[in-house]
Design an enzyme around this catalytic site. Structure first.
Site, PDB file in Angstrom:
ATOM      1  N   ASP A 144      55.136 -79.512 114.077  1.00 43.62           N
ATOM      2  CA  ASP A 144      56.469 -79.525 113.466  1.00 43.62           C
ATOM      3  C   ASP A 144      56.807 -80.877 112.867  1.00 43.62           C
ATOM      4  OD1 ASP A 144      57.703 -76.925 113.780  1.00 43.62           O
ATOM      5  OD2 ASP A 144      57.464 -77.252 115.944  1.00 43.62           O
ATOM      6  N   ASN A 178      47.962 -80.531 118.939  1.00 42.34           N
ATOM      7  CA  ASN A 178      48.403 -79.743 120.102  1.00 42.34           C
ATOM      8  C   ASN A 178      47.195 -79.058 120.733  1.00 42.34           C
ATOM      9  OD1 ASN A 178      48.101 -76.960 118.938  1.00 42.34           O
ATOM     10  ND2 ASN A 178      49.526 -77.830 117.447  1.00 42.34           N
ATOM     11  N   ASP A 217      58.545 -75.503 107.627  1.00 43.71           N
ATOM     12  CA  ASP A 217      58.332 -74.345 108.509  1.00 43.71           C
ATOM     13  C   ASP A 217      57.673 -73.250 107.656  1.00 43.71           C
ATOM     14  OD1 ASP A 217      58.556 -71.937 109.934  1.00 43.71           O
ATOM     15  OD2 ASP A 217      60.209 -72.755 111.112  1.00 43.71           O
ATOM     16  N   ILE A 218      56.376 -73.096 107.847  1.00 42.95           N
ATOM     17  CA  ILE A 218      55.593 -72.190 106.985  1.00 42.95           C
ATOM     18  C   ILE A 218      56.119 -70.760 107.083  1.00 42.95           C
ATOM     19  CG2 ILE A 218      53.284 -71.283 106.518  1.00 42.95           C
ATOM     20  CD1 ILE A 218      52.174 -73.828 107.938  1.00 42.95           C
TER      21      ILE A 218
HETATM   22  O1  PMT Z   1      44.996 -70.913 120.153  1.00 42.47           O
HETATM   23  P1  PMT Z   1      45.094 -70.591 121.620  1.00 42.47           P
HETATM   24  O2  PMT Z   1      44.538 -71.690 122.485  1.00 42.47           O
HETATM   25  O3  PMT Z   1      44.505 -69.252 121.942  1.00 42.47           O
HETATM   26  O4  PMT Z   1      46.654 -70.519 121.993  1.00 42.47           O
HETATM   27  C1  PMT Z   1      47.445 -69.462 121.526  1.00 42.47           C
HETATM   28  C2  PMT Z   1      48.849 -69.925 121.149  1.00 42.47           C
HETATM   29  C3  PMT Z   1      49.580 -70.383 122.391  1.00 42.47           C
HETATM   30  C4  PMT Z   1      48.782 -71.079 120.138  1.00 42.47           C
HETATM   31  C5  PMT Z   1      49.568 -68.686 120.497  1.00 42.47           C
HETATM   32  O5  PMT Z   1      49.632 -67.658 121.438  1.00 42.47           O
HETATM   33  C6  PMT Z   1      50.968 -69.053 120.014  1.00 42.47           C
HETATM   34  O6  PMT Z   1      51.944 -68.947 120.732  1.00 42.47           O
HETATM   35  N1  PMT Z   1      51.089 -69.461 118.724  1.00 42.47           N
HETATM   36  C7  PMT Z   1      52.337 -69.979 118.131  1.00 42.47           C
HETATM   37  C8  PMT Z   1      52.545 -71.417 118.502  1.00 42.47           C
HETATM   38  C9  PMT Z   1      53.772 -71.997 117.859  1.00 42.47           C
HETATM   39  O7  PMT Z   1      53.671 -72.845 117.013  1.00 42.47           O
HETATM   40  O8  PMT Z   1      54.895 -71.459 118.236  1.00 42.47           O
HETATM   41  P2  PMT Z   1      56.370 -71.909 117.718  1.00 42.47           P
HETATM   42  O9  PMT Z   1      57.275 -71.155 118.585  1.00 42.47           O
HETATM   43  O10 PMT Z   1      56.468 -73.387 117.635  1.00 42.47           O
HETATM   44  O11 PMT Z   1      56.441 -71.346 116.235  1.00 42.47           O
HETATM   45  C10 PMT Z   1      56.919 -70.038 115.955  1.00 42.47           C
HETATM   46  C11 PMT Z   1      56.145 -69.435 114.800  1.00 42.47           C
HETATM   47  O12 PMT Z   1      56.412 -70.194 113.601  1.00 42.47           O
HETATM   48  C12 PMT Z   1      54.661 -69.418 114.976  1.00 42.47           C
HETATM   49  O13 PMT Z   1      54.194 -68.215 114.446  1.00 42.47           O
HETATM   50  C13 PMT Z   1      54.179 -70.611 114.152  1.00 42.47           C
HETATM   51  O14 PMT Z   1      52.888 -70.354 113.598  1.00 42.47           O
HETATM   52  C14 PMT Z   1      55.214 -70.678 113.054  1.00 42.47           C
HETATM   53  N2  PMT Z   1      55.487 -72.053 112.578  1.00 42.47           N
HETATM   54  C15 PMT Z   1      55.980 -73.001 113.411  1.00 42.47           C
HETATM   55  C16 PMT Z   1      56.280 -74.242 112.923  1.00 42.47           C
HETATM   56  C17 PMT Z   1      56.066 -74.533 111.561  1.00 42.47           C
HETATM   57  N3  PMT Z   1      56.314 -75.740 111.077  1.00 42.47           N
HETATM   58  N4  PMT Z   1      55.559 -73.595 110.766  1.00 42.47           N
HETATM   59  C18 PMT Z   1      55.277 -72.349 111.258  1.00 42.47           C
HETATM   60  O15 PMT Z   1      54.816 -71.489 110.499  1.00 42.47           O
END
Ligand code: PMT
Length: 403
Positions: A279, A210, A308-309
């Site tokens: 994911d 990504n 999902d960590i």
């Molecule tokens: O790195 P940059 O270029 O500065 O960009 C910043 C960013 C956009 C990456 C950052 O601001 C951000 O939004 N990070 C979270 C991205 C994300 O994966 O969002 P999500 O909505 O898919 O996941 C929600 C949360 O669960 C996140 O904290 C993610 O780390 C966590 N997660 C998601 C999926 C997974 N399989 N395991 C996780 O732990």
């Protein structure tokens, strides 16, 4: 952390003195007030006038100048200083300090001041590794001095080895960290920060990934370190240089990030998960590079769900204050609020990554903080450093309220 600090910079006579000139300038740029004390030998390399001009204060060399305000110069300087740094520190000044000699202004101030003292040895490798110098450094450490180890490399005397004064940004980072660990509001707290994106291999040369650059997560790690936290930074591949003093764990896949997070998790107080985690991962990873296919046939890659960590961490939560990020392109608040519930979070930082100036690979972000009680705080567009600062403010407040 150095803003407003009163720093006496002791300068002894070594070739690395040219770095001390820049050090004074950089310290002042960070808001520190600097007074320079030179040894007589240091004046053979550089005129006191240069240090006076660059520090904005008269550089002192001798105890016998009657300067009015500082008529008892060594006592006045010893009382005035919040921090005394000797850079470069020669074998001679270290030996004098270790013996408690007070035969010039710098050695006398070192003996008289109650403030924290840091020495940055810089000398020929043979002199540095000589048991006498090492014994003197050990004595100084025992008496509460902090020693910034010299770098190894090519020295002005022509030899290769330890003894080189570190570069000025490294000295500044050392002084900031030193101060943060004594005075920072996060001192004693252990942070786990994740940053950048994970990658899932398709074959030895291709992956699913990504657009995360790591800027947001690195900003959070940097800010936490600057405020005195102990920081483990678990990072996917990123072109950025990790902030000094972070414990860096480099990972590539989601499974590796999970393993690194689980290893650190039991001992941390705060988790901030800014990483963009893949994911899905290809079910089968080819051993060899996949060859071109007939365009008519197309190609199917079957993807499996990754763990999902954050949800796993949320389900094992004990003392940890858990902060997630939510990267959304629609229904920002609803989706982010659902993640707070599902992942058992204490807070989430929601960013609409379709907005200009927000999300992936930008220097700014536009975020909303959401909490389990349904409160929402909207922040205007600001640098990722400022988002990190505001985030840490809220983590401290909410964590204190929770406790
Ligand atoms: O790195 P940059 O270029 O500065 O960009 C910043 C960013 C956009 C990456 C950052 O601001 C951000 O939004 N990070 C979270 C991205 C994300 O994966 O969002 P999500 O909505 O898919 O996941 C929600 C949360 O669960 C996140 O904290 C993610 O780390 C966590 N997660 C998601 C999926 C997974 N399989 N395991 C996780 O732990």
């Amino acid at each position: 952390m150095l803003n407003g600090k009163k720093i006496v910079l002791g300068v002894s006579g070594g070739i690395a003195i040219y770095k001390a000139v820049d050090l004074v300038s950089k310290l002042r740029k960070r808001g520190a007030e600097v007074r320079v004390v030179m040894t007589e030998h240091a004046t053979k390399f550089v005129s006191p006038l240069l240090f006076s001009e660059i520090s904005g204060n008269p550089a002192a060399v001798t105890m016998w100048d009657n300067r009015g305000e500082h008529s008892v110069e060594h006592i006045a300087l010893a009382k005035w200083a919040d921090l005394l740094v000797v850079a470069p520190a020669t074998a001679n000044i270290l030996a004098k300090a270790a013996c408690g000699l007070a035969d010039d202004l710098l050695s006398t101030v070192l003996l008289a001041t109650p403030c924290p003292k840091i020495v940055c040895p810089a000398m020929n490798s043979g002199m540095y590794t000589n048991p006498a110098t090492q014994a003197n450094l050990e004595t100084l450490r025992r008496r509460g001095y902090t020693v910034m180890e010299p770098d190894a490399g090519h020295l002005a005397c022509g030899v290769n080895g330890p003894g080189r004064l570190p570069e000025v940004p490294e000295i500044i980072a050392f002084l900031e960290r030193f101060t943060a660990l004594r005075e920072g509001r996060l001192r004693g707290l252990r942070f786990l920060v994740t940053a950048a994106g994970t990658r899932e291999p398709i074959d030895p040369v291709r992956y699913v990934g990504n657009r995360s650059s790591g800027k947001m997560g690195y900003a959070v790690a940097r800010e936490a370190l600057l405020q005195g936290a102990d920081v483990t930074l678990v990072t996917g591949p990123s072109a950025l240089t990790p902030p000094p003093y972070a414990k860096v764990v480099r990972v590539e896949t989601t499974q590796q990030m999970l393993d690194a997070c689980l290893a650190a998790y039991p001992d941390v107080d705060v988790v901030i998960k800014a990483a963009a985690v893949a994911d899905f991962k290809p079910r089968d990873v080819a051993d060899q590079k996949i060859k071109k296919i007939d365009p008519e046939d197309g190609m199917t890659v079957v993807m499996d769900q990754n763990p999902d960590i954050l949800k796993i961490l949320g389900s094992h939560k004990q003392q940890q204050f858990l902060v997630g990020f939510a990267a959304e392109t629609q229904h920002l608040l609803e989706n982010a609020a659902a993640k707070v519930r599902k992942k058992n979070l204490d807070m989430i930082v929601a960013n609409d990554v379709s907005q200009a100036g927000a999300g992936f690979n930008t220097d700014t972000n536009i975020v909303k903080f959401l909490y389990p009680d349904g409160t929402v705080e909207s922040l205007e567009k600001m640098s990722k450093d400022d988002v990190a600062l505001r985030l840490i403010d809220r983590v401290l407040e909410r964590r204190a309220a929770k406790q």
